[in-house]
Design a protein around this motif. Structure first.
Motif, short mmCIF file in Angstrom:
data_model
loop_
_atom_site.label_atom_id
_atom_site.label_comp_id
_atom_site.label_asym_id
_atom_site.label_seq_id
_atom_site.Cartn_x
_atom_site.Cartn_y
_atom_site.Cartn_z
N MET A 295 0.69 -1.40 -0.12
CA MET A 295 -0.10 0.10 -0.28
C MET A 295 0.65 1.45 0.15
O MET A 295 0.07 1.87 -0.30
CB MET A 295 -0.94 0.01 1.45
N ALA A 296 2.18 1.42 0.75
CA ALA A 296 3.07 2.57 0.69
C ALA A 296 4.05 2.12 1.49
O ALA A 296 4.65 1.76 2.19
CB ALA A 296 2.27 3.21 1.79
N PRO A 297 4.70 1.35 0.28
CA PRO A 297 6.37 0.34 0.41
C PRO A 297 7.31 1.42 0.79
O PRO A 297 7.89 1.09 2.10
CB PRO A 297 6.61 0.50 -0.72
N SER A 298 7.51 2.61 1.26
CA SER A 298 7.96 3.83 1.56
C SER A 298 7.83 3.65 2.69
O SER A 298 8.80 4.41 3.24
CB SER A 298 9.02 4.77 0.44
N VAL A 299 6.55 3.90 3.07
CA VAL A 299 6.24 3.98 4.45
C VAL A 299 6.15 3.10 5.56
O VAL A 299 6.69 3.01 6.16
CB VAL A 299 5.64 5.23 4.77
N SER A 300 5.25 2.28 5.00
CA SER A 300 5.29 0.89 5.62
C SER A 300 5.03 -0.34 4.57
O SER A 300 3.91 -0.64 3.72
CB SER A 300 3.93 0.84 6.21
N PRO A 301 6.43 -0.65 4.78
CA PRO A 301 6.79 -2.91 3.69
C PRO A 301 5.06 -3.08 4.20
O PRO A 301 4.94 -3.93 3.15
CB PRO A 301 7.53 -2.67 3.64
N LYS A 302 4.52 -3.18 4.67
CA LYS A 302 3.92 -4.62 5.83
C LYS A 302 2.72 -4.42 5.51
O LYS A 302 1.31 -4.98 5.12
CB LYS A 302 4.00 -5.56 6.45
N LYS A 303 2.41 -3.09 5.26
CA LYS A 303 0.90 -3.32 4.79
C LYS A 303 0.14 -3.15 3.07
O LYS A 303 1.03 -2.76 2.80
CB LYS A 303 0.51 -1.36 5.00
N SER A 304 -0.85 -3.72 2.80
CA SER A 304 -1.16 -4.32 1.56
C SER A 304 -2.27 -3.70 1.24
O SER A 304 -3.18 -3.30 2.75
CB SER A 304 -1.11 -5.53 1.26
N TRP A 305 -2.63 -3.47 0.22
CA TRP A 305 -4.06 -3.08 -0.26
C TRP A 305 -5.06 -3.98 0.52
O TRP A 305 -6.52 -3.72 0.37
CB TRP A 305 -4.27 -2.65 -1.72
N GLU A 306 -3.92 -5.02 0.14
CA GLU A 306 -5.58 -6.47 0.41
C GLU A 306 -5.84 -6.60 1.87
O GLU A 306 -7.03 -6.56 2.71
CB GLU A 306 -5.02 -7.85 0.22
N GLY A 307 -4.42 -6.22 3.01
CA GLY A 307 -4.80 -5.44 3.80
C GLY A 307 -6.18 -5.08 4.58
O GLY A 307 -6.51 -5.07 5.49
N PHE A 308 -5.98 -3.23 3.62
CA PHE A 308 -6.66 -2.65 3.61
C PHE A 308 -7.88 -2.55 2.86
O PHE A 308 -8.96 -2.26 4.32
CB PHE A 308 -6.52 -1.34 2.71
N ALA A 309 -7.91 -3.65 2.46
CA ALA A 309 -9.98 -4.26 2.25
C ALA A 309 -9.92 -4.92 2.96
O ALA A 309 -11.40 -4.29 3.75
CB ALA A 309 -9.73 -4.88 1.18
N GLY A 310 -9.38 -5.69 3.95
CA GLY A 310 -9.38 -6.57 5.31
C GLY A 310 -9.82 -5.38 6.86
O GLY A 310 -10.90 -5.94 7.11
N SER A 311 -9.82 -4.62 6.28
CA SER A 311 -9.51 -3.25 7.31
C SER A 311 -11.34 -3.42 7.44
O SER A 311 -11.72 -2.85 8.19
CB SER A 311 -8.50 -2.69 8.01
#
Length: 400
Positions: A295-311
């Motif tokens: 989702m934002a690799p330069s800020v938080s590499p472990k956050k993904s768009w799939e994770g945001f959808a789950g959130s």
């Protein structure tokens, strides 16, 4: 065969020549020196009859010839010249010395370190960290404890909840002030903590206008306090102090505003925290299971768009049910509430990740096992609180 001269002469040199005069040793010298005094000396044969035959014994020169007339210089009954004046003759011959065996390890407790694996000893199994990079059991235990610390006073003794909020704000200010020192800024801690506690108290007793007044008092008090340290770095320190005052006590004061609602303040706080927890849990589960697109690799590499959808999905479904059951809000408005709170929580998490990357730290502190610092847990809640306060003021207006 006579030895050839290495300097080019074809004739034998020294005492190997048959016609050369026999050199005599100088007095006090155990070997002959032809340059000092020629004399009688027994020569070895020029040609050996057989290279493998034993060399004939040569007659030993008289004692007075070797020692210059001093028979006492002879070495006892063996008749050898005395070599005591030459230090190298006194050294013991070199012998092979066996290395000393290594000391045996004492019986008892084994020393620290990894044990070696063998045929009959499998290697030690090292704990495998989770994909989120945290100690998951410790994180769950600490999260449950923090939840109990909030919910129990919230429902049983609301003034104690105010103490919990003020304490959380104070710890968060301390962690932020400690972290920004890595950038060279030194915001004054005392006026920040005092102003933060004052801001939360004003919001609890006097409402939103008092919350803004508390922020203004905190910034002005920090400015006056900082004047005592001189002009060096004043602008940098005041900027950091203003950031901390807005980020921690001002946003945290909305928890006091939610809880201070006379009729259902504790329920408003509960549905807000539940939406944040659902957002974090759904994002973690979806990110670990399906996360492939950062989702934002330069800020938080472990956050993904799939994770945001789950959130947002988990927060929307859970909030729709909770607001309908607890606050009598239509499910579609509850779902909208969950979507907004989840988006704000993710933005808050990314904002703190950006601050930490700018400062070069992984966690704000190591206060909470499995979580890092308290601000690492408050980051998403701080952004969600004003969002929830605004939406609940529209969906569930407060009756005067």
């Amino acid at each position: 065969m006579a030895h050839l001269d290495p300097h080019g002469s074809a004739e034998p040199r020294g005492w190997d020549r048959p016609d050369a005069p026999t050199p005599a040793p100088a007095p006090g010298l155990p070997w002959p020196e032809p340059e000092i005094d020629p004399g009688q000396w027994h020569r070895r044969p020029a040609v050996l009859p057989d290279a493998y035959a034993e060399a004939p014994a040569q007659p030993r020169p008289p004692a007075d010839v070797v020692t210059g007339g001093d028979p006492a210089a002879m070495n006892g009954h063996r008749g050898q010249p005395d070599d005591s004046e030459y230090p190298t003759t006194q050294l013991e011959p070199v012998r092979d010395v066996e290395p000393e065996p290594a000391p045996a390890r004492p019986l008892g407790r084994r020393q620290r370190g990894r044990r070696r694996a063998g045929v009959d000893r499998p290697p030690t199994q090292q704990p495998v960290p989770s994909r989120a990079g945290r100690n998951l059991p410790a994180a769950i235990a600490v999260g449950v404890g923090l939840g109990a610390l909030i919910v129990v006073p919230l429902f049983f003794y609301p003034p104690a909840f105010l103490v919990v909020v003020a304490a959380a704000v104070g710890v968060g200010i301390w962690e932020m002030a400690r972290a920004v020192r890595r950038s060279g800024a030194h915001p004054p801690l005392v006026p920040l903590v005092a102003g933060g506690v004052l801001t939360v108290g004003l919001a609890w007793f006097s409402g939103p206008d008092a919350l803004s007044l508390g922020l203004l008092v905190t910034v002005l008090g920090t400015m006056v306090w900082r004047l005592g340290d001189g002009p060096g770095g004043f602008q940098r320190d005041l900027t950091a102090a203003t950031l901390i005052a807005v980020y921690v006590p001002f946003l945290g004061g909305f928890a006091a505003l939610l809880a201070a609602v006379p009729e259902d303040g504790e329920l408003r706080v509960l549905v807000t925290l539940a939406a944040v927890v659902l957002s974090d849990t759904g994002g973690y589960a979806a990110g670990v299971s399906f996360g492939k697109h950062p989702m934002a690799p330069s800020v938080s590499p472990k956050k993904s768009w799939e994770g945001f959808a789950g959130s947002v999905t988990a927060a929307a479904l859970g909030s729709a049910l909770l607001l309908w059951l607890l606050l009598d809000v239509a499910p579609w408005w509850g779902a909208l509430f969950g979507l907004a709170v989840s988006g704000a929580a993710v933005l808050g998490d990314l904002a703190e990740s950006m601050i930490k990357r700018d400062l070069g730290v992984k966690d704000m502190s190591n206060l909470l096992p499995g979580h890092g610092g308290l601000m690492d847990r408050l980051d998403s809640i701080l952004f969600a609180l004003p969002t929830a306060y605004l939406l609940l003021a529209v969906f569930v207006p407060v009756l005067e």
